[in-house]
Design a protein around this motif. Sequence first.
Motif, PDB file in Angstrom:
ATOM      1  N   SER A  41     -36.371  83.225  19.846  1.00  0.00           N
ATOM      2  CA  SER A  41     -35.173  84.036  19.733  1.00  0.00           C
ATOM      3  C   SER A  41     -35.520  85.504  19.964  1.00  0.00           C
ATOM      4  O   SER A  41     -36.345  86.066  19.251  1.00  0.00           O
ATOM      5  N   ASN A  42     -34.942  86.090  20.964  1.00  0.00           N
ATOM      6  CA  ASN A  42     -35.193  87.489  21.282  1.00  0.00           C
ATOM      7  C   ASN A  42     -33.956  88.317  20.981  1.00  0.00           C
ATOM      8  O   ASN A  42     -32.847  87.957  21.378  1.00  0.00           O
ATOM      9  N   GLU A  43     -34.165  89.427  20.299  1.00  0.00           N
ATOM     10  CA  GLU A  43     -33.055  90.288  19.910  1.00  0.00           C
ATOM     11  C   GLU A  43     -32.279  90.766  21.128  1.00  0.00           C
ATOM     12  O   GLU A  43     -32.862  91.282  22.078  1.00  0.00           O
ATOM     13  N   GLY A  44     -31.000  90.539  21.091  1.00  0.00           N
ATOM     14  CA  GLY A  44     -30.117  91.017  22.142  1.00  0.00           C
ATOM     15  C   GLY A  44     -30.080  90.177  23.394  1.00  0.00           C
ATOM     16  O   GLY A  44     -29.430  90.557  24.374  1.00  0.00           O
ATOM     17  N   SER A  45     -30.758  89.059  23.408  1.00  0.00           N
ATOM     18  CA  SER A  45     -30.721  88.206  24.603  1.00  0.00           C
ATOM     19  C   SER A  45     -30.649  86.746  24.179  1.00  0.00           C
ATOM     20  O   SER A  45     -30.760  86.421  23.002  1.00  0.00           O
ATOM     21  N   LYS A  46     -30.476  85.891  25.172  1.00  0.00           N
ATOM     22  CA  LYS A  46     -30.356  84.471  24.871  1.00  0.00           C
ATOM     23  C   LYS A  46     -31.696  83.893  24.429  1.00  0.00           C
ATOM     24  O   LYS A  46     -32.756  84.324  24.868  1.00  0.00           O
ATOM     25  N   ALA A  47     -31.591  82.885  23.582  1.00  0.00           N
ATOM     26  CA  ALA A  47     -32.805  82.223  23.116  1.00  0.00           C
ATOM     27  C   ALA A  47     -33.398  81.358  24.226  1.00  0.00           C
ATOM     28  O   ALA A  47     -32.689  80.894  25.123  1.00  0.00           O
ATOM     29  N   THR A  48     -34.677  81.160  24.128  1.00  0.00           N
ATOM     30  CA  THR A  48     -35.379  80.275  25.051  1.00  0.00           C
ATOM     31  C   THR A  48     -35.729  79.000  24.306  1.00  0.00           C
ATOM     32  O   THR A  48     -36.445  79.038  23.305  1.00  0.00           O
ATOM     33  N   TYR A  49     -35.231  77.876  24.813  1.00  0.00           N
ATOM     34  CA  TYR A  49     -35.412  76.618  24.117  1.00  0.00           C
ATOM     35  C   TYR A  49     -36.570  75.825  24.705  1.00  0.00           C
ATOM     36  O   TYR A  49     -36.803  75.850  25.917  1.00  0.00           O
ATOM     37  N   GLU A  50     -37.252  75.106  23.837  1.00  0.00           N
ATOM     38  CA  GLU A  50     -38.331  74.232  24.306  1.00  0.00           C
ATOM     39  C   GLU A  50     -37.732  72.972  24.921  1.00  0.00           C
ATOM     40  O   GLU A  50     -36.581  72.595  24.642  1.00  0.00           O
ATOM     41  N   GLN A  51     -38.548  72.341  25.730  1.00  0.00           N
ATOM     42  CA  GLN A  51     -38.097  71.124  26.406  1.00  0.00           C
ATOM     43  C   GLN A  51     -37.686  70.078  25.378  1.00  0.00           C
ATOM     44  O   GLN A  51     -38.397  69.843  24.395  1.00  0.00           O
ATOM     45  N   GLY A  52     -36.535  69.480  25.616  1.00  0.00           N
ATOM     46  CA  GLY A  52     -36.068  68.427  24.724  1.00  0.00           C
ATOM     47  C   GLY A  52     -35.187  68.911  23.586  1.00  0.00           C
ATOM     48  O   GLY A  52     -34.630  68.086  22.850  1.00  0.00           O
ATOM     49  N   VAL A  53     -35.049  70.206  23.424  1.00  0.00           N
ATOM     50  CA  VAL A  53     -34.199  70.748  22.362  1.00  0.00           C
ATOM     51  C   VAL A  53     -32.834  71.086  22.949  1.00  0.00           C
ATOM     52  O   VAL A  53     -32.733  71.827  23.925  1.00  0.00           O
ATOM     53  N   GLU A  54     -31.781  70.534  22.345  1.00  0.00           N
ATOM     54  CA  GLU A  54     -30.434  70.730  22.873  1.00  0.00           C
ATOM     55  C   GLU A  54     -29.910  72.102  22.458  1.00  0.00           C
ATOM     56  O   GLU A  54     -29.634  72.353  21.284  1.00  0.00           O
ATOM     57  N   LYS A  55     -29.717  72.980  23.413  1.00  0.00           N
ATOM     58  CA  LYS A  55     -29.286  74.335  23.090  1.00  0.00           C
ATOM     59  C   LYS A  55     -27.846  74.369  22.592  1.00  0.00           C
ATOM     60  O   LYS A  55     -27.463  75.280  21.851  1.00  0.00           O
ATOM     61  N   ASP A  56     -27.035  73.393  22.975  1.00  0.00           N
ATOM     62  CA  ASP A  56     -25.652  73.376  22.500  1.00  0.00           C
ATOM     63  C   ASP A  56     -25.550  72.834  21.084  1.00  0.00           C
ATOM     64  O   ASP A  56     -24.538  73.033  20.419  1.00  0.00           O
ATOM     65  N   LYS A  57     -26.589  72.160  20.660  1.00  0.00           N
ATOM     66  CA  LYS A  57     -26.578  71.615  19.316  1.00  0.00           C
ATOM     67  C   LYS A  57     -27.215  72.596  18.327  1.00  0.00           C
ATOM     68  O   LYS A  57     -26.786  72.716  17.197  1.00  0.00           O
ATOM     69  N   PHE A  58     -28.240  73.264  18.769  1.00  0.00           N
ATOM     70  CA  PHE A  58     -28.957  74.221  17.919  1.00  0.00           C
ATOM     71  C   PHE A  58     -28.702  75.626  18.477  1.00  0.00           C
ATOM     72  O   PHE A  58     -29.415  76.110  19.347  1.00  0.00           O
TER      73      PHE A  58
END
Lengths: 112, 119
Positions: B50-67
Amino acid sequence: DQQVKQNSPSLSVQEGRISILNCDYTNSMFDYFLWYKKYPAEGPTFLISISSIKDKNEDGRFTVFLNKSAKHLSLHIVPSQPGDSAVYFCAASVWGGGKLIFGQGTELSVKP
Amino acid sequence: GAVVSQHPSWVICKSGTSVKIECRSLDFQATTMFWYRQFPKQSLMLMATSNEGSKATYEQGVEKDKFLINHASLTLSTLTVTSAHPEDSSFYICSARAPGTSGSSDTQYFGPGTRLTVL
């Protein structure tokens, strides 16, 4: 692909003796290594770290040794105390990259 | 120094509801925070950066719409588990990357964790 491995799931040591926890890694790009201590249902607590320009770092009872050619690091605790009983995780990162890759952990039990 | 707090420490919710977990760096500013998940007797698995002021970077296999991750300020990141299901039950831990001297910039300090149980 487990890039950081702690092959001993548990270790039992007598109080006052040395505890040696081992960690191996496969990614040669890793150049910063850390050890964390963790109790159940708590977050990890930072213990000690070492960068790849060193082969030893000492902080009180804790010493970390790094053998880059073998891609191996170890944590020595001397003397071991019952309060040291916890799960110890090693972690590695590419310096400046931010992400930590953790090993599976070793549960240390120090018996009085 | 380098204290990270998490709230709540534990939460029980019904399946289908959403749960928000807060992570705060109390005595330093953290431009980068991380969210991990730990299953019993397993290692910590990085979910997202999670970077301040920008979108988070998700690891492979992690659903960004869920988390959903929001890092709205230099001291606060939130993780929202949306439409939680029993398989989301886990121990969620955040960490904050502390500014440090040369060689220590990658040291992360961890929060105490949040135990999520979805019924």
